[in-house]
Motif scaffolding. Structure first.
Motif, short mmCIF file in Angstrom:
data_model
loop_
_atom_site.label_atom_id
_atom_site.label_comp_id
_atom_site.label_asym_id
_atom_site.label_seq_id
_atom_site.Cartn_x
_atom_site.Cartn_y
_atom_site.Cartn_z
N UNK A 1 -40.37 -13.63 105.68
CA UNK A 1 -39.84 -14.74 104.88
C UNK A 1 -39.37 -14.24 103.51
N UNK A 2 -38.39 -14.92 102.98
CA UNK A 2 -37.81 -14.58 101.68
C UNK A 2 -37.60 -15.90 100.93
N UNK A 3 -38.55 -16.21 100.02
CA UNK A 3 -38.44 -17.48 99.30
C UNK A 3 -39.23 -17.43 97.99
N UNK A 4 -38.97 -18.41 97.14
CA UNK A 4 -39.64 -18.50 95.85
C UNK A 4 -41.15 -18.69 96.01
N UNK A 5 -41.58 -19.29 97.12
CA UNK A 5 -43.01 -19.49 97.36
C UNK A 5 -43.76 -18.17 97.47
N UNK A 6 -43.08 -17.11 97.82
CA UNK A 6 -43.71 -15.79 97.95
C UNK A 6 -43.84 -15.06 96.62
N UNK A 7 -43.14 -15.52 95.59
CA UNK A 7 -43.02 -14.78 94.33
C UNK A 7 -44.38 -14.65 93.64
N UNK A 8 -44.86 -13.41 93.52
CA UNK A 8 -46.14 -13.14 92.87
C UNK A 8 -46.17 -11.69 92.42
N UNK A 9 -47.20 -11.36 91.64
CA UNK A 9 -47.38 -9.96 91.24
C UNK A 9 -47.48 -9.07 92.47
N UNK A 10 -48.23 -9.52 93.48
CA UNK A 10 -48.44 -8.72 94.69
C UNK A 10 -47.12 -8.46 95.42
N UNK A 11 -46.28 -9.47 95.57
CA UNK A 11 -45.02 -9.26 96.29
C UNK A 11 -44.04 -8.41 95.48
N UNK A 12 -44.10 -8.53 94.16
CA UNK A 12 -43.26 -7.66 93.33
C UNK A 12 -43.67 -6.21 93.52
N UNK A 13 -44.98 -5.93 93.43
CA UNK A 13 -45.45 -4.57 93.63
C UNK A 13 -45.17 -4.08 95.05
N UNK A 14 -45.28 -4.93 96.04
CA UNK A 14 -44.92 -4.54 97.42
C UNK A 14 -43.46 -4.13 97.49
#
Length: 169
Positions: free
Chosen positions: A103-116
């Motif tokens: 998935x690719x959406x604003x709901x995923x936006x977090x420190x963890x997903x940025x570092x991933x």
């Protein structure tokens, strides 16, 4: 051809990530000698076959052909025969932090997903990733500052913050 190019970039990221890690069975000096790779210097000069380069204290101090450098006696050696090494790439436009799984959406936006996303970018040879907007939470500035020194395995993050694509936050 595409797979070969990705493999070349991945080797550059690998070599960069291990630049300060001597081989387990080598003397404990600070210098590490990487030998045997095809080296693309990135300065317009011809690639160096059977290259050698010395990394000392996190800095490349010598570059040349294997067997022709003044290598410290206590240097660790890493064999890169069959590999290609090149400078890290700069991702001049991207949007990090939105992908999680498929998935690719604003709901995923977090420190963890940025570092991933940054770790994935490093795997493909990026040394710097630039996001071009819609980075509205303030923690993106913390991540920018945390990666400014070139954290091993993670590209430096640069951001346009909300850019032209998102509301100011």
């Amino acid at each position: 051809m595409h797979r070969q190019w990705i493999a070349l970039v991945a080797v550059a990221a690998f070599a960069s990530a291990c630049a300060n890690e001597p081989a387990d069975n080598e003397p404990g000096g600070t210098a590490v000698v990487y030998e045997g790779a095809l080296l693309i210097p990135g300065d317009g000069s011809a690639p160096i076959e059977q290259s050698a380069f010395v990394v000392d204290g996190g800095m490349i101090t010598q570059v040349g052909t294997a067997g022709q450098l003044d290598v410290p006696d206590d240097a660790a050696h890493v064999d890169l025969t069959g590999k290609t090494v090149m400078p890290a790439l700069i991702g001049a436009h991207g949007h990090v932090g939105y992908q999680e799984g498929t998935t690719y959406s604003i709901e995923n936006y977090s420190r963890e997903t940025i570092y991933n996303d940054l770790r994935r970018a490093a795997y493909f040879g990026l040394g710097t990733a630039m996001t071009m907007g819609i980075d509205t939470p303030a923690f993106v500035y913390d991540i920018r500052d945390e990666t400014a020194g070139g954290t091993a395995g993670v590209p430096r993050l640069r951001t346009a913050c909300s850019g032209i694509g998102g509301p100011l936050a």
